[in-house]
Design an enzyme around this catalytic site. Structure first.
Site, PDB file in Angstrom:
ATOM      1  N   CYS A 170      12.327  60.185  20.616  1.00 30.47           N
ATOM      2  CA  CYS A 170      11.556  59.654  19.297  1.00 30.47           C
ATOM      3  C   CYS A 170      12.080  60.653  18.154  1.00 30.47           C
ATOM      4  O   CYS A 170      12.501  60.198  17.291  1.00 30.47           O
ATOM      5  CB  CYS A 170      10.010  59.794  19.353  1.00 30.47           C
ATOM      6  SG  CYS A 170       9.290  58.857  20.752  1.00 30.47           S
ATOM      7  N   HIS A 204       6.474  61.937  13.075  1.00 32.07           N
ATOM      8  CA  HIS A 204       7.040  62.631  14.339  1.00 32.07           C
ATOM      9  C   HIS A 204       8.221  63.295  13.859  1.00 32.07           C
ATOM     10  O   HIS A 204       8.954  63.749  14.671  1.00 32.07           O
ATOM     11  CB  HIS A 204       7.259  61.639  15.342  1.00 32.07           C
ATOM     12  CG  HIS A 204       7.419  62.311  16.753  1.00 32.07           C
ATOM     13  ND1 HIS A 204       7.489  61.736  18.063  1.00 32.07           N
ATOM     14  CD2 HIS A 204       6.742  63.434  17.094  1.00 32.07           C
ATOM     15  CE1 HIS A 204       7.510  62.456  18.872  1.00 32.07           C
ATOM     16  NE2 HIS A 204       6.874  63.619  18.453  1.00 32.07           N
TER      17      HIS A 204
END
Length: 621
Positions: free
Chosen positions: A106, A174
């Site tokens: 990610c 993130h």
């Protein structure tokens, strides 16, 4: 202009026929008609130029799923999950069948998507300073970590904001939050060109949803259960030795060991109790709006906010990045979608996400913005095949026929859905099998918005428009480099004069148990040491003929085996020379929890619980 020339330019239209008749009858009247015709053509040219200029300034809606496999979507071959809206998007535009994430994890994948650069080139992973990306952790896990995407990096949002675009990120970020204190927001989306942010600063984890287990099970076993076992055995051994009179053990020793065990247990209890509120929360710009996060109608809330952003900015150019929390675990779906799919809670989440895509398409149609909006849909990496719940339920998706998945560079980990739609500009129903990357969105968006690319850094992405508009048949990526955290894992080579697509692996993960399609014993595959098998010479495949990566080539099966590897090595050497030393944002010191960076919606910090989202909904009703 003669009547003959006019006739040629206008393709025998009625005005040209009239001009020819006038010329035959009266030269003066012919001259007037010719001047009018020139004026008419000049006006048409101006309007065409204006339309062309407008077409280079479209709106952008970038839809990014989390952990969605290429085999989860109907237009990529799934027959049992219902994804009519994503399929509608593909039918109205171009489907990329060899679209690749720049990383199978990610954080680095999203950094590449935002900046158009390999993560190893940015400040998220540094080959020159070694450090954290050489360890097991390749993403941010705590909201109070100091690492992230520094302001020195240029995102496509920053470029477009400078061009007058309204910009918003809704959903998952993130890429870090703070550096030195809990209010500096150095890594925050608003420090990277976004005018508006509504979402989670870190990621969606099992630990965020009660009853869904923990991603820290292996760590808890190593840091808690094993030490407690050692302490217990030590206490028992010392007690026996003292009882038998074989050793003199002062009571203080027993007391210290019991205190150590109590401290470890206390740490475990605090971690399990506080992790959720301290790391799983929603933010609206710089303020916490819900802590801990509630999954009730979460997709509906976020997509409604995305629709509101479009409505607020319908009269000016905008960039909307809708970064879904789905279908990363913890899985969730609202009552309207729960237990409705054929694939359990994972399928429910996919179908709810597809519904939200339809909501965005409907808003664009309603506001008559569809023809001036470029829509992109993809996933940050492949499906997480090792996601299996404690009850044995499969919580990961499908990567179709491709090997591997999230956290490794087999095709299943990096080959993701890639769909672009722009009615009237991109031909509907196209399918392109050339190598493309999620890094390509950066230069594509920049070019269409009229933003010059930064000249002080290498941009690894390539403008997709020549390829998707048919102006070129071949991808501009001759070589693509596939990293596993810090380490160069594989290289893809698509020679200009060949249909072959060579892929060479320098190492591959050891799947476990043997014969499995993932690293189930460790939940994800790792990138170095005993977790991988090194290949000398590299493992070579021709992806164009063997997309499943089942049949590695050899000098006996490929006459040009050594020449291919030599060309790839030459490209690696050139690529390595372009890498510069940069600060490492994923070092151990940057990823650990730091209490002074912890954000809390309570001024006292004693109880980090609030729900301004619910209050806002109540006020709106």
């Amino acid at each position: 202009m003669s009547a003959e020339a006019c006739s040629h330019q206008c393709a025998r239209t009625q005005p040209c026929q009239e001009a020819k008749i006038l010329e035959d009858k009266d030269p003066r009247r012919s001259s007037v008609a010719t001047r009018k015709m020139r004026l008419h053509l000049l006006l048409l040219s101006f309007l065409s130029a204006a339309q062309s200029h407008a077409a280079t300034r479209p709106n952008f809606v970038l839809l990014l799923a989390d952990d969605l496999g290429i085999g989860d979507v109907g237009c990529y071959g799934n027959k049992t999950l219902r994804t009519p809206n994503i399929d509608r998007l593909a039918g109205g535009g171009v489907k990329l069948t060899q679209h690749l994430a720049a990383s199978p994890l990610c954080t680095p994948s999203r950094a590449a998507f935002m900046t158009g650069r390999y993560p190893v080139r940015s400040v998220l992973i540094s080959p020159a300073s070694g450090m954290a990306s050489e360890t097991l952790v390749g993403v941010f896990l705590f909201s109070a970590s100091s690492g992230g995407l520094p302001t020195s990096e240029i995102t496509f949002a920053k470029l477009l904001k400078d061009q007058g675009y309204a910009t918003a990120l809704i959903g998952k970020w993130h890429l870090g939050t703070n550096c030195h204190n809990k209010t500096d927001f150095c890594h925050h989306p608003l420090s990277h060109g976004f005018d508006y942010f509504h979402g989670i600063p870190v990621t969606n984890l099992r630990d965020c949803k009660p009853g869904e287990g923990s991603v820290f099970t292996r760590g808890i076993r190593m840091l808690v259960f094993i030490p407690l076992q050692i302490i217990a055995i030590t206490l028992l051994t010392l007690a026996v030795l003292k009882y038998l009179g074989l050793a003199h053990v002062p009571p203080a020793v027993f007391f210290c060991l019991l205190c150590l065990a109590a401290m470890i247990l206390g740490f475990l209890v605090c971690f399990l109790h506080y992790f959720r509120p301290l790391n799983c929360f929603l933010m609206r710009n710089h303020e916490i709006s819900q802590q801990p996060i509630s999954y009730d109608n979460l997709t509906q809330r976020l997509v409604a906010d995305a629709a509101q952003f479009i409505r607020r900015n319908a009269d000016k150019p905008f960039l909307l990045t809708l970064s879904y929390l789905q279908v990363h675990t913890a899985l969730f779906a609202s009552k309207d979608f729960a237990s409705k799919s054929k694939h359990g809670v994972y399928g429910d989440a996919v179908e709810e996400m597809d519904w939200s895509v339809g909501q965005i398409l409907n808003v664009l149609d309603e506001l008559k913005l569809a023809n001036n909006t470029l829509i992109y849909f993809s996933s940050d990496q492949g499906a997480h095949v090792e996601e299996v719940s404690a009850k044995g339920e499969v919580h990961g998706g499908s990567n179709g026929m491709y090997k591997g998945g999230k956290a490794n560079n087999w095709e299943g980990g990096i080959r993701v859905p890639g769909i672009l739609r722009w009615p009237g500009v991109i031909q509907a129903g196209l399918e392109i099998d050339e190598p493309t990357s999620n890094m390509d969105l950066f230069p594509t968006v920049a070019a269409l918005a009229g933003a010059p690319l930064p000249e002080d850094r290498i941009i690894d992405g390539r403008d997709l428009m020549p390829l998707v508009q048919g102006r070129t048949e071949h991808s501009d990526h001759e070589f693509l480099f596939h990293y596993c955290n810090f380490y160069l894992n594989a290289v893809r080579w698509h020679p200009r004069n060949s249909t072959s697509i060579w892929k060479a692996f320098f190492f591959t993960p050891k799947f476990s148990p043997e014969g499995a399609n993932g690293c189930f014993s460790t939940h994800v595959c790792f990138c170095y040491g005993h977790a991988v098998t090194y290949h000398r010479p590299p493992l070579l495949f021709d992806i164009s003929k063997d997309p499943r990566e089942r049949n590695p080539l050899s000098p006996a099966t490929e006459p040009q085996f050594q020449e291919i590897l030599d060309a790839i090595q030459e490209a690696v050497d050139h690529h390595t020379k372009t890498l510069k030393e940069v600060p490492n944002q994923l070092s151990l010191g940057n990823i650990v929890w730091k209490p002074w960076l912890q954000m809390c919606c309570s001024p006292s910090g004693l109880s980090c619980h609030c729900d301004h989202e619910k209050q806002a909904r109540s006020a709106s009703h």
